[in-house]
Design a protein around this motif. Structure first.
Motif, mmCIF file in Angstrom:
data_model
loop_
_atom_site.group_PDB
_atom_site.id
_atom_site.type_symbol
_atom_site.label_atom_id
_atom_site.label_comp_id
_atom_site.label_asym_id
_atom_site.label_seq_id
_atom_site.Cartn_x
_atom_site.Cartn_y
_atom_site.Cartn_z
ATOM 1 N N GLY A 129 0.808 -1.408 0.014
ATOM 2 C CA GLY A 129 0.158 -0.044 0.065
ATOM 3 C C GLY A 129 0.851 1.405 0.141
ATOM 4 N N LEU A 130 2.023 1.235 0.640
ATOM 5 C CA LEU A 130 2.653 2.425 0.946
ATOM 6 C C LEU A 130 3.660 2.541 -0.476
ATOM 7 C CD1 LEU A 130 3.905 2.239 4.706
ATOM 8 C CD2 LEU A 130 2.235 3.776 3.648
ATOM 9 N N ILE A 131 4.074 1.662 -0.910
ATOM 10 C CA ILE A 131 4.758 1.600 -2.188
ATOM 11 C C ILE A 131 3.870 2.077 -3.210
ATOM 12 C CG2 ILE A 131 5.961 0.162 -3.957
ATOM 13 C CD1 ILE A 131 6.829 -1.669 -1.842
ATOM 14 N N SER A 132 2.764 1.528 -3.180
ATOM 15 C CA SER A 132 1.592 2.028 -4.231
ATOM 16 C C SER A 132 1.243 3.476 -3.967
ATOM 17 C CB SER A 132 0.324 1.483 -4.136
ATOM 18 O OG SER A 132 -0.670 2.039 -4.830
ATOM 19 N N LEU A 133 1.279 4.008 -2.860
ATOM 20 C CA LEU A 133 1.210 5.654 -2.701
ATOM 21 C C LEU A 133 2.449 6.361 -3.016
ATOM 22 C CD1 LEU A 133 -0.686 5.495 1.159
ATOM 23 C CD2 LEU A 133 -1.561 6.519 -1.323
ATOM 24 N N SER A 134 3.598 5.777 -2.751
ATOM 25 C CA SER A 134 4.649 6.444 -3.282
ATOM 26 C C SER A 134 4.705 6.845 -4.790
ATOM 27 C CB SER A 134 6.092 5.751 -2.666
ATOM 28 O OG SER A 134 5.899 5.715 -1.332
ATOM 29 N N ILE A 135 4.518 5.819 -5.444
ATOM 30 C CA ILE A 135 4.575 5.649 -6.907
ATOM 31 C C ILE A 135 3.442 6.611 -7.282
ATOM 32 C CG2 ILE A 135 4.358 4.445 -9.266
ATOM 33 C CD1 ILE A 135 5.523 1.944 -7.495
ATOM 34 N N LEU A 136 2.261 6.454 -6.774
ATOM 35 C CA LEU A 136 1.020 7.098 -7.140
ATOM 36 C C LEU A 136 1.432 8.699 -6.900
ATOM 37 C CD1 LEU A 136 -1.903 7.225 -7.988
ATOM 38 C CD2 LEU A 136 -2.447 7.216 -5.632
ATOM 39 N N ALA A 137 2.182 9.252 -5.968
ATOM 40 C CA ALA A 137 2.411 10.429 -5.608
ATOM 41 C C ALA A 137 3.336 11.020 -6.791
ATOM 42 C CB ALA A 137 3.154 10.518 -4.284
ATOM 43 N N LEU A 138 4.243 10.184 -7.269
ATOM 44 C CA LEU A 138 5.081 10.707 -8.287
ATOM 45 C C LEU A 138 4.508 10.872 -9.536
ATOM 46 C CD1 LEU A 138 8.294 8.450 -7.806
ATOM 47 C CD2 LEU A 138 7.934 10.808 -7.044
ATOM 48 N N LEU A 139 3.540 10.224 -9.796
ATOM 49 C CA LEU A 139 2.632 10.213 -11.128
ATOM 50 C C LEU A 139 1.890 11.281 -11.020
ATOM 51 C CD1 LEU A 139 1.745 6.481 -11.554
ATOM 52 C CD2 LEU A 139 3.089 7.740 -13.128
ATOM 53 N N LEU A 140 1.252 11.735 -9.999
ATOM 54 C CA LEU A 140 0.273 12.717 -9.927
ATOM 55 C C LEU A 140 0.930 14.099 -9.817
ATOM 56 C CD1 LEU A 140 -2.265 11.592 -7.125
ATOM 57 C CD2 LEU A 140 -2.404 11.816 -9.531
ATOM 58 N N PHE A 141 2.324 14.112 -9.241
ATOM 59 C CA PHE A 141 3.097 15.068 -9.312
ATOM 60 C C PHE A 141 3.470 15.554 -10.831
ATOM 61 C CE2 PHE A 141 7.410 17.193 -9.305
ATOM 62 C CZ PHE A 141 6.885 18.365 -8.745
ATOM 63 N N ARG A 142 3.755 14.426 -11.401
ATOM 64 C CA ARG A 142 3.896 14.321 -13.027
ATOM 65 C C ARG A 142 2.715 15.171 -13.849
ATOM 66 N NH1 ARG A 142 7.687 15.753 -16.807
ATOM 67 N NH2 ARG A 142 7.224 14.694 -18.786
ATOM 68 N N LEU A 143 1.642 14.618 -13.537
ATOM 69 C CA LEU A 143 0.373 15.071 -14.094
ATOM 70 C C LEU A 143 0.228 16.740 -13.829
ATOM 71 C CD1 LEU A 143 -2.239 12.479 -13.989
ATOM 72 C CD2 LEU A 143 -1.844 13.598 -15.971
ATOM 73 N N TYR A 144 0.402 17.210 -12.464
ATOM 74 C CA TYR A 144 0.640 18.398 -12.151
ATOM 75 C C TYR A 144 1.541 19.295 -12.896
ATOM 76 C CZ TYR A 144 0.747 22.450 -9.130
ATOM 77 O OH TYR A 144 0.966 23.754 -8.325
ATOM 78 N N ARG A 145 2.764 18.999 -12.968
ATOM 79 C CA ARG A 145 3.851 19.638 -13.629
ATOM 80 C C ARG A 145 3.378 19.854 -15.100
ATOM 81 N NH1 ARG A 145 6.917 23.106 -11.724
ATOM 82 N NH2 ARG A 145 8.601 22.473 -13.218
ATOM 83 N N LEU A 146 2.835 18.633 -15.656
ATOM 84 C CA LEU A 146 2.328 18.758 -17.178
ATOM 85 C C LEU A 146 1.342 19.989 -17.270
ATOM 86 C CD1 LEU A 146 2.755 17.604 -19.867
ATOM 87 C CD2 LEU A 146 0.815 15.953 -19.343
ATOM 88 N N ARG A 147 0.504 20.031 -16.236
ATOM 89 C CA ARG A 147 -0.526 20.941 -16.391
ATOM 90 C C ARG A 147 0.135 22.453 -16.331
ATOM 91 N NH1 ARG A 147 -3.776 23.562 -11.479
ATOM 92 N NH2 ARG A 147 -1.578 23.999 -10.905
ATOM 93 N N GLU A 148 1.086 22.685 -15.305
ATOM 94 C CA GLU A 148 1.835 23.890 -15.184
ATOM 95 C C GLU A 148 2.650 24.458 -16.637
ATOM 96 O OE1 GLU A 148 4.640 23.762 -12.237
ATOM 97 O OE2 GLU A 148 3.232 24.739 -10.796
ATOM 98 N N ARG A 149 3.178 23.294 -17.440
ATOM 99 C CA ARG A 149 3.792 23.401 -18.505
ATOM 100 C C ARG A 149 2.662 23.967 -19.630
ATOM 101 N NH1 ARG A 149 8.226 18.664 -19.080
ATOM 102 N NH2 ARG A 149 9.432 19.076 -17.122
ATOM 103 N N GLN A 150 1.484 23.370 -19.657
ATOM 104 C CA GLN A 150 0.498 23.667 -20.583
ATOM 105 C C GLN A 150 0.161 25.231 -20.333
ATOM 106 O OE1 GLN A 150 -2.002 20.311 -20.278
ATOM 107 N NE2 GLN A 150 -1.079 19.139 -21.946
#
Length: 308
Positions: A285-306
């Motif tokens: 569960g914690l590994i999943s949350l860690s990877i999930l946080a990285l993916l969501l941060f990537r989506l967030y950063r992608l929004r900023e660039r757009q």
């Protein structure tokens, strides 16, 4: 002219109007569904209630599935378009359905849902052990009874023998809910509550709670609310409702497909509980949350660039 005529109403008035539209659409569709059920299945639900009794031997699962599709269409799919038409001169724009999206965003959203499964199962495990105070024991018993009834319905709905049964359930349990629930909750309600609270984060959280509560399953409240929050941010960060619709579709579709292949003996039964019912529950569960946080941060950063 009614188109866009209610755009100047306050968020609270818009919410009340939206509820009226949902109730009205639901009642009309269920009435029409009753007539169609009689014409198609020769079942009159007003005189033959046993056909809809999930605990009865005479229950007609085909009729139940038909009513599920009518219920979902009347409550979730039709109302958002009516509401958007009343509140905005451009209904598709209001619902974020005309916004551009990238294949990369779709891919990230898809991977995010798969990666989130162990974390969601962890939340489900935690939720299942929650207990209400003693003075609410009656409420807890009612909730557990509701859970048992929901489990019975799910089991009968997911009984699939042929690929056609799988196709029908994918439409009924994956496509229709993903489209309808995202249209209503993320497309309409989240926008209204974000405007009402003047805070997009509160709009997402309140909508996610309502989304989870609608399922009337207290012991699944936390994972459903978490999914609702995830869908909410997918919309905010991509500006396209098609992204959370796809994520929702993948989540529901995986559950249907896994049930089908488990029944066929193609995959092990405990795969559904990955991360949620074994010794490594917290680790996965914690590994999943860690990877999930990285993916969501990537989506967030992608929004900023757009937006630059």
């Amino acid at each position: 002219m009614l188109k866009g005529s209610l755009s100047h109403y306050s968020p609270l008035s818009q919410l009340m109007m939206s509820l009226l539209v949902v109730v009205g659409s639901f009642m009309l569709c269920m009435f029409a569904g009753s007539i169609l059920a009689y014409l198609i299945f020769d079942v009159n639900i007003f005189t033959d209630t046993t056909s809809l009794d999930i605990n009865g031997d005479a229950v007609n699962v085909s009729v139940l599935k038909f009513y599920q599709s009518v219920y979902s269409t009347g409550m979730f799919i039709i109302p958002p378009f009516i509401i958007a038409w009343l509140l905005n001169n451009r209904a598709l724009n209001y619902l974020f359905l005309d916004r551009k999206f990238s294949t990369y965003q779709f891919l990230l959203a898809s991977i995010t849902i798969v990666i989130a499964l162990p974390a969601i199962n962890l939340l489900a495990s935690i939720n299942s052990h929650l207990q209400l105070p003693e003075f609410l024991s009656g409420v807890e018993q009612w909730m557990r009874h509701s859970e048992d009834q929901a489990a019975i319905i799910t089991k009968k709905f997911l009984a699939m023998e042929t690929p056609f049964d799988l196709f029908v359930n994918l439409i009924l349990i994956a496509v229709i809910p993903a489209l309808g629930e995202e249209l209503l909750f993320r497309g309409v309600i989240q926008r209204i509550f974000s405007s009402m609270t003047k805070n997009v984060h509160w709009g997402i959280i309140i909508t996610a709670f309502l989304f989870a509560a609608l399922h009337m399953q207290f012991f699944g409240l936390l994972p459903r609310m978490a999914m609702g929050i995830l869908f909410g941010y997918l919309l905010v960060w991509t500006k396209s409702l098609w992204v959370p619709i796809l994520a929702h579709l993948i989540n529901n579709g995986m559950a249907v497909c896994m049930s089908y292949f488990i029944n066929k003996g193609k995959i092990p039964e405990d795969i559904e509980q990955f991360g949620g019912n074994h010794a490594g529950i917290w680790a996965s569960g914690l590994i999943s949350l860690s990877i999930l946080a990285l993916l969501l941060f990537r989506l967030y950063r992608l929004r900023e660039r757009q937006s630059e």
